[in-house]
Design a protein around this motif. Structure first.
Motif, PDB file in Angstrom:
ATOM      1  N   TRP A 132     -46.398  57.135  45.528  1.00 43.87           N
ATOM      2  CA  TRP A 132     -46.994  57.895  44.432  1.00 43.87           C
ATOM      3  C   TRP A 132     -46.236  57.660  43.140  1.00 43.87           C
ATOM      4  N   ASN A 133     -46.968  57.582  42.033  1.00 44.53           N
ATOM      5  CA  ASN A 133     -46.362  57.328  40.720  1.00 44.53           C
ATOM      6  C   ASN A 133     -45.943  58.602  39.988  1.00 44.53           C
ATOM      7  N   LYS A 135     -47.742  60.804  38.773  1.00 45.59           N
ATOM      8  CA  LYS A 135     -48.695  61.194  37.741  1.00 45.59           C
ATOM      9  C   LYS A 135     -50.103  61.416  38.276  1.00 45.59           C
ATOM     10  N   ASP A 136     -50.582  60.525  39.127  1.00 44.87           N
ATOM     11  CA  ASP A 136     -51.962  60.607  39.592  1.00 44.87           C
ATOM     12  C   ASP A 136     -52.214  61.882  40.376  1.00 44.87           C
ATOM     13  N   ASP A 137     -53.428  62.409  40.242  1.00 46.52           N
ATOM     14  CA  ASP A 137     -53.829  63.569  41.030  1.00 46.52           C
ATOM     15  C   ASP A 137     -54.062  63.098  42.465  1.00 46.52           C
TER      16      ASP A 137
END
Length: 182
Positions: A132-133, A135-137
């Motif tokens: 996961w970065n 930021k993304d939902d």
């Protein structure tokens, strides 16, 4: 007042920066019940989807009898994500108030950068893993774990305790004194 609370009744009280060896020498940080790890691969972070709580979490779990916090986090990472590692970096402690049991507990926080991902084996606890970065939902993510993850990432980047949130009742205490404001 707490930094963040999750739906399972865990309240993040504060972060404590100290040397790993000070955990054993200082009775102010008991009970030490578990270890959590933030794992970085390239520019993303590994999380697992807990099949029982139906949410994303950072890897970690309970310290077994006779086990150190470091041994625990290495074992838990392999059990939950199939990633085998030998070394981890100690970041500090999270002080948690368990609203269900009405008591304080401590969790050791670790960090590791890896250069390869082993194939994931679905297991009794984790249904899948993701990079996961931040930021993304991605849907439901444990609120306390998410805050701990961001704290570890920020602390690792700067080498000092960093936070974007404080309140009059919460500080991100450094050092070893329980006399510091929590």
């Amino acid at each position: 007042m707490y930094i963040v609370t999750n739906e399972w009744g865990y309240n993040l009280v504060r972060f404590i920066m100290l040397a790993e060896e000070d955990i054993l020498e200082n009775n102010n940080y008991t009970p030490l019940t578990g270890s959590l790890i933030v794992v970085k691969y390239k520019d993303k972070y590994m999380i697992g989807f807990n099949r029982y709580r139906k949410q994303w979490e950072i890897p970690g779990g309970a310290i077994e009898i006779g086990e150190t916090a470091r041994e625990c986090v290495i074992r838990e990472l392999e059990e939950e994500t199939s990633q085998k590692i030998d070394e981890v970096e100690f970041i500090g402690l999270a002080k948690i108030f368990d609203n269900n049991k009405k008591k304080i507990k401590y969790q050791a926080l670790f960090y590791k950068e890896i250069d390869k991902i082993a194939p994931f084996q679905e297991n009794a606890e984790m249904k899948e893993i993701m990079l996961w970065n931040l930021k993304d939902d991605i849907g439901r993510f444990d609120e306390v774990d998410k805050y701990i993850m961001q704290f570890c990432v920020d602390t690792r980047k700067t080498g000092k305790m960093v936070s974007s949130q404080t309140s009059s009742n919460n500080t991100f205490a450094q050092g070893s004194g329980e006399g510091q404001k929590a």
